[in-house]
Design an enzyme around this catalytic site. Structure first.
Site, PDB file in Angstrom:
ATOM      1  N   ASP A 105       0.857  -1.175   0.000  1.00 29.14           N
ATOM      2  CA  ASP A 105       0.000   0.000   0.000  1.00 29.14           C
ATOM      3  C   ASP A 105       0.903   1.238   0.000  1.00 29.14           C
ATOM      4  OD1 ASP A 105      -2.322   1.580   0.264  1.00 29.14           O
ATOM      5  OD2 ASP A 105      -2.051   1.654   2.432  1.00 29.14           O
ATOM      6  N   GLU A 129      -4.034  19.837   0.017  1.00 28.66           N
ATOM      7  CA  GLU A 129      -4.686  21.118   0.217  1.00 28.66           C
ATOM      8  C   GLU A 129      -4.268  21.754   1.537  1.00 28.66           C
ATOM      9  OE1 GLU A 129      -8.883  20.485  -0.243  1.00 28.66           O
ATOM     10  OE2 GLU A 129      -8.770  20.997  -2.369  1.00 28.66           O
ATOM     11  N   ARG A 142       5.261  16.686  -5.571  1.00 25.62           N
ATOM     12  CA  ARG A 142       3.897  16.703  -6.120  1.00 25.62           C
ATOM     13  C   ARG A 142       3.605  18.125  -6.588  1.00 25.62           C
ATOM     14  NH1 ARG A 142       0.869  12.549  -2.889  1.00 25.62           N
ATOM     15  NH2 ARG A 142      -0.965  13.867  -2.949  1.00 25.62           N
ATOM     16  N   THR A 148      -2.632   1.165  -4.577  1.00 27.62           N
ATOM     17  CA  THR A 148      -3.165   2.241  -3.751  1.00 27.62           C
ATOM     18  C   THR A 148      -4.505   2.711  -4.285  1.00 27.62           C
ATOM     19  OG1 THR A 148      -2.738   4.490  -2.955  1.00 27.62           O
ATOM     20  CG2 THR A 148      -1.862   3.931  -5.116  1.00 27.62           C
ATOM     21  N   GLY A 149      -5.318   3.230  -3.402  1.00 31.53           N
ATOM     22  CA  GLY A 149      -6.575   3.842  -3.800  1.00 31.53           C
ATOM     23  C   GLY A 149      -6.418   5.299  -4.166  1.00 31.53           C
ATOM     24  N   ARG A 181      -5.978   4.003  -7.843  1.00 27.71           N
ATOM     25  CA  ARG A 181      -7.434   3.966  -7.790  1.00 27.71           C
ATOM     26  C   ARG A 181      -7.956   2.537  -7.673  1.00 27.71           C
ATOM     27  NH1 ARG A 181      -9.518   8.250  -5.608  1.00 27.71           N
ATOM     28  NH2 ARG A 181      -8.838  10.175  -6.577  1.00 27.71           N
ATOM     29  N   LYS A 204      -7.286  -4.979  -5.284  1.00 26.13           N
ATOM     30  CA  LYS A 204      -5.948  -5.281  -4.776  1.00 26.13           C
ATOM     31  C   LYS A 204      -5.773  -6.786  -4.632  1.00 26.13           C
ATOM     32  CE  LYS A 204      -5.201  -0.995  -2.151  1.00 26.13           C
ATOM     33  NZ  LYS A 204      -4.809  -0.428  -0.842  1.00 26.13           N
ATOM     34  N   ASP A 254      -1.580  -1.136   5.903  1.00 27.58           N
ATOM     35  CA  ASP A 254      -1.866  -0.699   7.271  1.00 27.58           C
ATOM     36  C   ASP A 254      -3.335  -0.425   7.531  1.00 27.58           C
ATOM     37  OD1 ASP A 254      -1.464   2.888   7.225  1.00 27.58           O
ATOM     38  OD2 ASP A 254      -1.877   1.526   5.562  1.00 27.58           O
TER      39      ASP A 254
END
EC number: 7.6.2.1
Length: 1138
Positions: A414, A512, A608, A688-689, A794, A800, A821
């Protein structure tokens, strides 16, 4: 009655309502709808219990016995035990039954204890207190008592006990803020909404007066999808129907934040919740070593059957003549003579099976179980795996897979909370090509956070100054950040501190928060959103107010978000921020090239990046935008497409302001760990989502992707431009062409693949006959094999698990490891061969359902490269050694049948048969399998490539197995024929005893067998001593102590007349044998000759064909001596001396 009707009735009353209708109707508060509404149909749903355990009190014994007797050895010994009970055999049934009972009992106790721990964890969740509204009052109850339709009150920082539809909250606008860290791995705050018609129900009594029903789809595992509607009934009015979506659904496992309390209705409970549906069912994991053991056992079983068949055939061949019936001392009874020859042959065959069955020792399984159970404590005791911040060390939830840690080929990890700390830090911003960095050095002085605004003040006025102000205002306004005032000193709420707010920010995106905090450090502070007005404090300490008109939310397709605000001067402004690839094509003016160059440079550094743009709207343009947005939001069909079209029209003709750079901090030593895993030959995949840009930046920062890596995209955006078929074949041609051109070249192109969840679903979708897509899965696998790293973004939790299963079931059958986790990682953790949970900030679902739990990702390096390496080396030696020593034990028995007329006469005494594997030879190999270190811990850490020497089950392959077997056969022949030639010349003494002329030993069956057994015990024990590299005092005590025990036992067993024995055939045999000097010399000679081939083979291999491990041993001492016990922590290394 029609069969379909009967089937529907059975489904309805036995399987539950959700299995026979497509939707469910939930009656809020269990109130019937008013007359005239739809018919009231009482539906039954499961309770709110969560079950992660495997056994119950009622099925533990049968289910556990079934699983244990699936093991070939256990089933085999059960058959042998039954044979010994049924027919007359050379040995007692106790010799097979008692060890089998011991093995079954020990294993059942261990597995029962592990499942009991799971039951305790389930009980702690199911008995968690919750608040339910009943008859206008809040009632405290337990989580498992919640029923679908109950109205639940949840307070701040509490976890939702089931899937809920939000009805109202303590906030005036009916919203609440939630963290879904245990579901999708995102620890940021997300906003959820109540429908406007239920917002006013803010007390228990008002909530009890609500008459409404919820119609929704049946439970399904997609976390991001929900379709339903709520029907609200008021007296004298028509029912009001409002649509419900994912923004109204509060999922079990999520946590309420920054909201005092909410009221919500339960719609999915227990194992119907989305979190539970994303769990994989628990199944018994079996290691590659155990599978190899079973294969070898089958081979030895075939060898055993062959021995029994050969002896049976030769026996009846030898007895074919009537004159050569059985020996005179072994007359058969008349009953035996009258039985059919086939029955007698089959009985003799079973007797030979029992006689030779010790070639498959049940004690091996006992030793393996003990080795796994005791060896697992070394992980828990390791100080290097202890985290001071958490105050916890590593945990072992199952000890059955220790050696699998040394066989991992694929690591699926993850991202959020596993690779990263999920702490964003603002690094810099670029406005029209000019760089602004908090705490920057200006004129030789370090600017503090408060004075860093001087950099902006010193900039010239005019156009550039206006763009600076617009840029900083844009970042203070274009977000969904919420402000929470921080209570600091002595519980006093501090609103302002030295003229600056001391509140802190929360948001659905940590980026943000980092950007808003960065603006605060540069002089522009976002204060609050109050009554639809956003307030900011500018660099002159003046408060500016902007009316928030619309928020164009971020989505993964647009990859940008926008807000429309109205300034105090009446201007309508649209501020937009997003990925450079989605913003720059929509820009019509601004310093694009300068900003693009800075963005590319920051991306290379793993930061990023976001681009910021704006445009002014005329009143007519704003009214047109309002009309488009209102029309799209009211659409009940294809609402997402309508909104996307409206957003696309508004976010055009932008003016570029600048760009930002944010760093997502990796966990400590995460990049070093991934680098070590790559050197060890493992492939690392990130599942990962999170969105693609975020995950890709993390992959660069963690060195999963390198600067030279060519990124291949298999995403929804690309498959919209081309068909999936074309994209897959293009990627396949790219990687295979490079692979064929490079051949064995070291300088071949390095590829990295990025795939998203939507495309993965299309790739894995079952193909229709004749569709031509049957090989999509194979093409995808081929692409992945030629990529050094893969990023899957996503991903839903079940996706997964699908990825892990896809790789696990490929033709190479690689060993997989999954680490995460959060609860969203549980499915892949359960699917992988080895599952590791991280005890992070996202709850303990992953740690509880994993095989092993560690505090941080960096600990994966030692648990694999050191513990996994040692575990595999030790258990591989244990398995091969057990087969070797039992071949040495039984093959002389087979040879002896050629010299005793195939009469099934045992060569060894019953005590020796029983104690050989239990007492004489079991303890040295058990200790070896616990504390052996063929190389030092520092060497394994320093050189991860040593892991390759033990990968792919290299020490339990057929060539190695055949070598150990042939070595055992050779040693057995030396034992038997060496002892046989000592008895070559015999004479009778004056008292009628038969004496050997060359050794002056009393000749007899038990003397012959005892001599062979003595050489056997000493040889197999010294063979283990030669294989030992790491010596401690306990090694010496066990190895030499076991030999001494054998001698003492033999002296006592044959030197005393035991009253409980009906006969004592071993009386004085051992003492008489040792009284002969030539016998001593013969024992020593036979031991040396037996050990010599293995010593010569090792010397030749080390000299001519050394492995990387043997070269590492040559660089350091091959044999280490340590005086500490295995239970004492070493001072030289922070681990255990094992």
């Amino acid at each position: 009655m029609d069969l379909s009707v009967l089937r529907n009735l059975i489904s309805r009353y036995c399987a539950g309502e959700e299995f026979w209708v497509d939707s469910r109707t939930v009656y809020i508060g269990h109130k019937e709808p008013p007359p005239g509404a739809e018919a009231y149909i009482l539906q039954r749903y499961p309770d709110n219990r969560i079950v992660s355990s495997k056994y119950t009190l009622w099925n533990f014994i049968p289910k556990n016995l079934f699983e244990q007797f699936r093991r070939i050895a256990n089933f085999y010994f059960l058959l042998i035990f039954l044979v010994q009970l049924i027919i007359d055999t050379p040995t007692s049934p106790i010799t097979s039954g008692l060890p089998l009972f011991f093995v079954i009992t020990v294993t059942a106790i261990k597995q029962g204890y592990e499942d009991w721990l799971r039951h305790k964890a389930d009980c702690s969740i199911n008995e968690c207190p919750v608040n339910v509204v009943q008859q206008g009052a809040v009632v405290r109850t337990q989580s498992h008592k919640i029923r679908v339709g109950d109205v639940v009150m949840v307070r701040e920082d509490e976890t939702f006990p089931c899937d809920l539809i939000l009805l109202s909250s303590s906030r005036d606008d009916g919203t609440c803020y939630v963290t879904t860290t245990s579901l999708d791995g995102e620890s940021s705050h997300k906003t959820y909404y109540a429908v406007p018609d239920t917002i006013s129900y803010i007390t228990e009594r008002e909530m009890d007066s609500l008459h409404a029903t919820v119609e929704c789809e049946q439970p399904q595992p997609d976390l991001y999808k929900f379709v339903g509607r709520i029907n609200i009934y008021k007296e004298g009015e028509d029912p009001i129907a409002r649509p419900l979506g994912a923004e109204n659904l509060l999922l079990r496992g999520a946590t309420l934040k920054n909201t005092e309390h909410i009221y919500a209705v339960a719609i999915y409970s227990g194992m119907d919740t989305k979190m539970a549906l994303n769990y994989q069912s628990k199944s018994q994991k079996r290691s590659a070593v155990e599978k190899s053991m079973n294969v070898f056992l089958v081979a030895y079983l075939c060898l055993l059957i062959s021995k029994a068949v050969i002896n049976t055939v030769l026996k009846y061949t030898w007895q074919w003549s009537t004159n050569q019936d059985e020996p005179w001392y072994n007359h058969r009874t008349e009953i035996d003579r009258e039985r059919h020859v086939v029955i007698r042959a089959f009985t003799d065959f079973l007797a030979f099976m029992v006689l030779f069955n010790y070639i498959i020792p049940v004690s091996m399984y006992v030793t393996v179980e003990m080795q796994k159970f005791l060896g697992s404590y070394f992980i828990a005791w390791d100080r290097d795996l202890y985290d001071e911040e958490l105050g916890e060390g590593a945990q072992v939830n199952t000890s059955d897979l220790n050696e699998e840690l040394g066989q991992v080929e694929y690591v699926f990890t993850d991202k959020t909370g596993t690779l990263t700390e999920n702490r964003m830090e603002f690094i810099e911003c670029c406005v029209d090509g000019h760089i602004y960095i908090p705490h920057a050095i200006c004129n030789g002085q370090i600017l503090s956070a408060a004075s860093s605004i001087d950099m902006i003040d010193s900039s010239p006025g005019g156009y550039r100054r206006d763009h600076e102000d617009l840029f900083f205002r844009a970042l203070c306004l274009c977000h969904t950040v919420q402000v929470k005032e921080e209570e600091t000193v002595d519980g006093i709420k501090m609103g302002l501190h030295q003229g600056r707010p001391t509140s802190f920010y929360i948001s659905s995106s940590p980026d943000e928060v980092a950007l808003v905090e960065g603006m605060k450090r540069l002089g522009y502070t976002y204060l609050r959103l109050k009554d639809r007005y956003m307030e900011i404090l500018n660099k002159d300490d003046e408060i500016e107010r902007f009316e928030l008109l619309h928020v164009l939310n971020f989505d993964s397709v647009r990859r940008r978000m926008s807000v429309i605000v109205k300034s105090s001067s009446g201007d309508y402004l649209l501020f937009c921020k997003g990925a450079d690839s989605s913003v720059l094509p929509r820009v019509v003016s601004g310093k694009v090239e300068q900003v693009r160059a800075r963005v590319e440079q920051n991306a290379v550094e793993g930061l990023r990046t976001l681009c910021v743009a704006y445009k002014k709207l005329s009143p007519e343009q704003y009214q047109d935008a309002c009309h488009q947005l209102s029309h799209a939001k009211l659409a009940l069909q294809e609402r997402e497409q309508c909104l996307a079209q409206a957003y696309d029209i508004m976010e055009r003709d932008l003016i570029l302001l600048g760009a930002t750079a944010v760093e997502d901090r990796l966990q400590e030593k995460a990049a070093d760990t991934i680098e070590s895993l790559h050197q060890a030959g493992m492939k690392v995949w990130v599942l990962t989502g999170d969105k693609m840009e975020t995950a890709a930046a993390t992959c660069y920062a963690s060195k999963l992707f390198r600067r030279s890596t060519q990124i291949l995209e298999l995403t929804k955006k690309r498959t919209e431009e081309q068909s999936l078929h074309e994209v897959l074949f293009d990627l396949s041609r790219t990687v295979l062409k490079e692979h064929s051109l490079s051949g064995c070249s070291v300088d071949c192109q390095d590829y990295g693949l990025i795939i998203d969840g939507a495309t993965l679903s299309a790739v894995l979708k079952p193909s229709l006959a004749g569709s031509g897509s049957a090989n999509y899965r194979d093409i995808f696998l081929e692409i992945c094999r030629n990529c050094s790293a893969v990023l899957c973004c996503r991903m839903a939790p079940l996706q997964k698990a699908q990825i892990v299963k896809l790789i696990k079931s490929s033709k190479e059958r690689p060993i997989t490891l999954a680490i995460g986790d959060g609860a969203n990682d549980v499915s892949m953790i359960l699917e992988a061969h080895v599952g590791i949970g991280i005890m992070g900030k996202e709850g303990r679902q992953a740690a509880r359902n994993s095989d092993y739990a560690i505090p941080k990702f960096k600990h994966l390096k030692k648990i694999l490269l050191v513990h996994g390496h040692f575990y595999y080396i030790r258990i591989a030696e244990l398995v091969q050694y057990f087969f070797y020593k039992n071949v040495c034990f039984i093959f002389p028995q087979f040879l002896y049948q050629f010299f005793c007329g195939f009469s099934q006469q045992p060569l060894y005494d019953t005590a020796y048969l029983t104690l050989y594997n239990i007492s004489f030879t079991s303890l040295p190999i058990l200790l070896y399998s616990l504390i052996e270190k063929h190389v030092s811990i520092e060497t394994l850490k320093r050189d991860p490539s040593l892991y390759r020497d033990v990968s792919k089950n290299s020490l339990l392959r057929w060539p190695v197995f055949l070598y150990w077997t042939c070595l055992g056969l050779f040693d057995a022949c030396i034992f038997f024929f060496g002892a046989y030639f000592l008895f070559d010349n015999t004479t009778f003494t004056s008292n009628g005893q038969l004496m050997t002329t060359n050794t002056q030993m009393m000749f007899g069956n038990w003397t012959f067998g005892t001599l062979i057994f003595t050489v056997l015990v000493f040889t197999v024990t010294l063979k283990l001593a030669l294989d030992t590299h790491h010596w401690t005092w306990i090694n010496h005590f066990v190895i030499w102590g076991s030999l001494l025990f054998y001698v003492i036992f033999s002296l006592l067993w044959g030197g005393i007349i035991w009253p409980f024995l009906n006969y004592q055939r071993m009386y004085y045999v051992f003492m008489q044998m040792l009284s002969s000097g030539p016998a001593w010399l013969s024992i020593v000679l036979l031991i040396v000759v037996s050990l010599m081939p293995d010593v010569v083979k090792k010397v030749l291999c080390r000299t001519v064909w050394p492995t990387a491990t043997e070269r590492a041993q040559s660089n350091g001492p091959c044999v280490t001596v340590e005086s500490s016990s295995i239970f004492v922590l070493s001072q030289s290394d922070s681990g255990l001396s094992f």
